[in-house]
Motif scaffolding. Structure first.
Motif, PDB file in Angstrom:
ATOM      1  N   LEU A 171       0.823  -1.210   0.000  1.00  0.00           N
ATOM      2  CA  LEU A 171       0.000   0.000   0.000  1.00  0.00           C
ATOM      3  C   LEU A 171       0.857   1.260   0.000  1.00  0.00           C
ATOM      4  N   TYR A 172       1.779   1.335   0.964  1.00  0.00           N
ATOM      5  CA  TYR A 172       2.548   2.573   1.102  1.00  0.00           C
ATOM      6  C   TYR A 172       3.648   2.689   0.048  1.00  0.00           C
ATOM      7  N   TYR A 173       4.038   1.590  -0.566  1.00  0.00           N
ATOM      8  CA  TYR A 173       4.930   1.657  -1.725  1.00  0.00           C
ATOM      9  C   TYR A 173       4.226   2.356  -2.888  1.00  0.00           C
ATOM     10  N   ASN A 174       2.940   2.084  -3.032  1.00  0.00           N
ATOM     11  CA  ASN A 174       2.162   2.694  -4.102  1.00  0.00           C
ATOM     12  C   ASN A 174       1.680   4.095  -3.767  1.00  0.00           C
ATOM     13  N   TYR A 175       1.786   4.474  -2.486  1.00  0.00           N
ATOM     14  CA  TYR A 175       1.469   5.839  -2.056  1.00  0.00           C
ATOM     15  C   TYR A 175       2.699   6.389  -1.324  1.00  0.00           C
ATOM     16  N   PRO A 176       3.746   6.730  -2.088  1.00  0.00           N
ATOM     17  CA  PRO A 176       5.023   7.092  -1.452  1.00  0.00           C
ATOM     18  C   PRO A 176       4.969   8.366  -0.605  1.00  0.00           C
ATOM     19  N   ASN A 177       3.990   9.213  -0.832  1.00  0.00           N
ATOM     20  CA  ASN A 177       3.915  10.467  -0.068  1.00  0.00           C
ATOM     21  C   ASN A 177       2.896  10.414   1.069  1.00  0.00           C
ATOM     22  N   ALA A 178       2.303   9.266   1.274  1.00  0.00           N
ATOM     23  CA  ALA A 178       1.261   9.151   2.298  1.00  0.00           C
ATOM     24  C   ALA A 178       1.853   9.151   3.701  1.00  0.00           C
ATOM     25  N   ASP A 179       1.145   9.762   4.612  1.00  0.00           N
ATOM     26  CA  ASP A 179       1.441   9.619   6.031  1.00  0.00           C
ATOM     27  C   ASP A 179       0.886   8.284   6.499  1.00  0.00           C
ATOM     28  N   PHE A 180       1.538   7.664   7.460  1.00  0.00           N
ATOM     29  CA  PHE A 180       1.117   6.333   7.896  1.00  0.00           C
ATOM     30  C   PHE A 180      -0.336   6.307   8.359  1.00  0.00           C
ATOM     31  N   LEU A 181      -0.799   7.376   8.996  1.00  0.00           N
ATOM     32  CA  LEU A 181      -2.161   7.395   9.520  1.00  0.00           C
ATOM     33  C   LEU A 181      -3.226   7.600   8.448  1.00  0.00           C
ATOM     34  N   ASP A 182      -2.809   7.928   7.249  1.00  0.00           N
ATOM     35  CA  ASP A 182      -3.789   8.233   6.202  1.00  0.00           C
ATOM     36  C   ASP A 182      -4.764   7.088   5.959  1.00  0.00           C
ATOM     37  N   PHE A 183      -4.271   5.850   5.958  1.00  0.00           N
ATOM     38  CA  PHE A 183      -5.107   4.712   5.596  1.00  0.00           C
ATOM     39  C   PHE A 183      -5.513   3.862   6.805  1.00  0.00           C
ATOM     40  N   VAL A 184      -4.994   4.184   7.978  1.00  0.00           N
ATOM     41  CA  VAL A 184      -5.363   3.439   9.189  1.00  0.00           C
ATOM     42  C   VAL A 184      -6.830   3.707   9.506  1.00  0.00           C
ATOM     43  N   ASN A 185      -7.531   2.654   9.937  1.00  0.00           N
ATOM     44  CA  ASN A 185      -8.964   2.761  10.187  1.00  0.00           C
ATOM     45  C   ASN A 185      -9.296   3.903  11.139  1.00  0.00           C
ATOM     46  N   ALA A 186     -10.326   4.662  10.785  1.00  0.00           N
ATOM     47  CA  ALA A 186     -10.853   5.696  11.672  1.00  0.00           C
ATOM     48  C   ALA A 186     -11.556   5.016  12.857  1.00  0.00           C
ATOM     49  N   PRO A 187     -11.561   5.615  14.029  1.00  0.00           N
ATOM     50  CA  PRO A 187     -11.113   6.968  14.340  1.00  0.00           C
ATOM     51  C   PRO A 187      -9.645   7.072  14.729  1.00  0.00           C
TER      52      PRO A 187
END
Length: 474
Positions: free
Chosen positions: A158-174
């Motif tokens: 996932l984060y390889y394909n989103y190299p600029n993402a912050d780790f919390l971006d895709f972590v389940n809310a809340p």
């Protein structure tokens, strides 16, 4: 990869009590005509359509003894030039990993190995794998191991394909931001070496969030492996306690998904089908897979407890894990799993027998099972016929049981089953006492993704009662 702000840590603990309780924000059935919600400064339309659909999604599955040897051909068929193989330090020395690397070499596939997967992964172990992947690059991921390895490969992908993402971006809310995944990820082939998580079929990756001392995850259909290679030969060397813990995960995937709130009572329909969650509630297709997996597990797991080398039972269990993965991967799980996360995350000293770990560990299947007698006693008044059907599969005579007693009957059956498998006697065996229950409750409340699928919505007092009744279970 930023650290969680301290303000977020403190606010999460009070999130559920502060949340709006209007029907639009509750996990149960909603009516078509809702009052306006005045939580915060937003107002909602007076008419919201109930959820009316579910979507079935799963990985392709290939099953058979020795089928692992085909993975090199798969990589060749995909014209893969740069493969990363994920595994853990134990599996790296065993037959499944050798079968994979031999197959890749035989087919002249270039590959590198990441063998530092942490059993029961954490946010930091995920980040280490992500960093390795970003440095090395990949056009195919292969995960060889249990759910920890497969989940780690999913996160790295996932984060390889989103190299600029912050780790919390895709972590389940809340806990995180719960952002959608809007692109197709790099292909992932999952080769399970335990009969448990069913991660080869699902779009979920679970980890310990160390700063918050709880478990959470990332959940999206885009994370699903392209292919799950399910080979009974790959679980032959697993220690008895690993097989039992993994099998208990299968058991409660099945029971929780079958007793979860129905898909059309989950809440409002999404405005876009892309927003429909992976965990949608019980539905007619997931029911078929979950019940089949339950029946297989009830028969096979006691046989493995008696003889952990029973090849027939092992073959049944790895197939049951896949069946259950298809079931719960679309329906979801509820309280047993939601409550298991802080049980594992807050553990500071307990190491389960036969787990070769360099850190305290309550195995996932054990942490899920330990509250089950109390959980199903609590939920049994909702959809009692389903609770009685599960009890019947365990061997109970239910023809004359009152519906009001369904939860108690199922609770007793589960308790006997667990006792016969020799699991620890309640959460007190891990060092927890009455004084720890508030922290366990606080660690459960943010697990919205699963606890809101409970057939009865559980508040802080309900969770406290369930934990209290789970200090000892025999």
């Amino acid at each position: 990869m930023n650290r969680v702000p301290k303000s977020r840590v403190f606010s999460l603990m009070n999130l559920t009590q502060a949340a709006c309780t209007c029907p639009a924000h509750m996990g149960g059935a909603i009516t078509r005509h809702l009052p306006s919600c005045n939580s915060g400064k937003k107002k909602f339309a007076s008419t919201i359509q109930n959820e009316y659909a579910f979507e079935m999604a799963s990985s392709n599955i290939r099953y058979g003894e020795g089928v692992t040897r085909e993975v090199g051909m798969d990589a060749g068929n995909m014209n893969a030039k740069n493969v990363i193989v994920f595994t853990d330090p134990n599996i790296s020395k065993l037959h499944p990993m050798k079968a994979v690397t031999d197959s890749l070499r035989d087919n002249n596939i270039n590959f590198s190995v990441y063998d530092k997967v942490r059993v029961e992964p954490s946010d930091s172990s995920f980040k280490d794998a992500i960093e390795f992947t970003r440095k090395n690059g990949a056009d195919l991921f292969i995960a060889v191991g249990g759910g920890s390895t497969i989940d780690t490969a999913k996160a790295a992908n996932l984060y390889y394909n989103y190299p600029n993402a912050d780790f919390l971006d895709f972590v389940n809310a809340p806990i995180g931001r719960g952002m959608s995944i809007g692109k197709t990820l790099t292909p992932l082939i999952a080769i399970p070496t335990t009969a448990g998580t069913g991660s080869e079929t699902t779009g979920t990756a679970i980890f310990d969030f160390k700063e918050l001392k709880l478990k959470t995850g990332i959940s999206n259909r885009a994370l699903k492996p392209m292919l799950g290679i399910v080979d009974p030969l790959n679980i032959r060397s697993a220690p008895k306690q690993v097989q039992i813990s993994s099998g208990l995960d299968v058991l409660f995937h099945s029971i929780e998904s079958y007793t979860a709130i129905p898909y059309n009572m989950r809440g409002p329909a999404p405005s876009n089908p892309l927003e429909r969650p992976a965990y949608q509630g019980a539905n007619p297709i997931s029911d078929v897979w979950s019940l089949k997996a339950l029946k297989m597990t009830v028969n096979a797991l006691p046989a493995i407890f008696k003889d952990p080398t029973d090849k027939v039972a092992q073959s049944q269990m790895i197939l049951a894990a896949t069946y259950a993965g298809i079931g719960f991967g679309n329906a979801g799980v509820h309280l047993c799993h939601g409550m298991s996360y802080p049980i594992s995350g807050l553990n500071s000293s307990y190491i389960h027998p036969q787990y070769n770990a360099d850190h305290p560990i309550v195995p996932h299947g054990i942490s899920v099972a330990i509250t089950a007698p109390s959980v199903f006693s609590f939920t049994g008044t909702m959809f009692p016929e389903r609770h009685l059907e599960v009890a019947r599969i365990f061997g109970a005579e239910v023809s004359n049981v009152r519906l009001a007693d369904a939860g108690l009957v199922l609770s007793d059956q589960i308790r006997k089953f667990l006792m016969n498998l020799g699991i620890p006697n309640g959460i007190s065996a891990f060092g927890y006492s009455h004084s720890d229950i508030p922290a366990l409750v606080e660690g459960t409340l943010p697990q919205h993704r699963v606890i809101k699928l409970s057939p009865i919505q559980a508040g802080a007092d309900d969770l406290s009662m369930i934990f209290e009744n789970s200090l000892k279970i025999f």
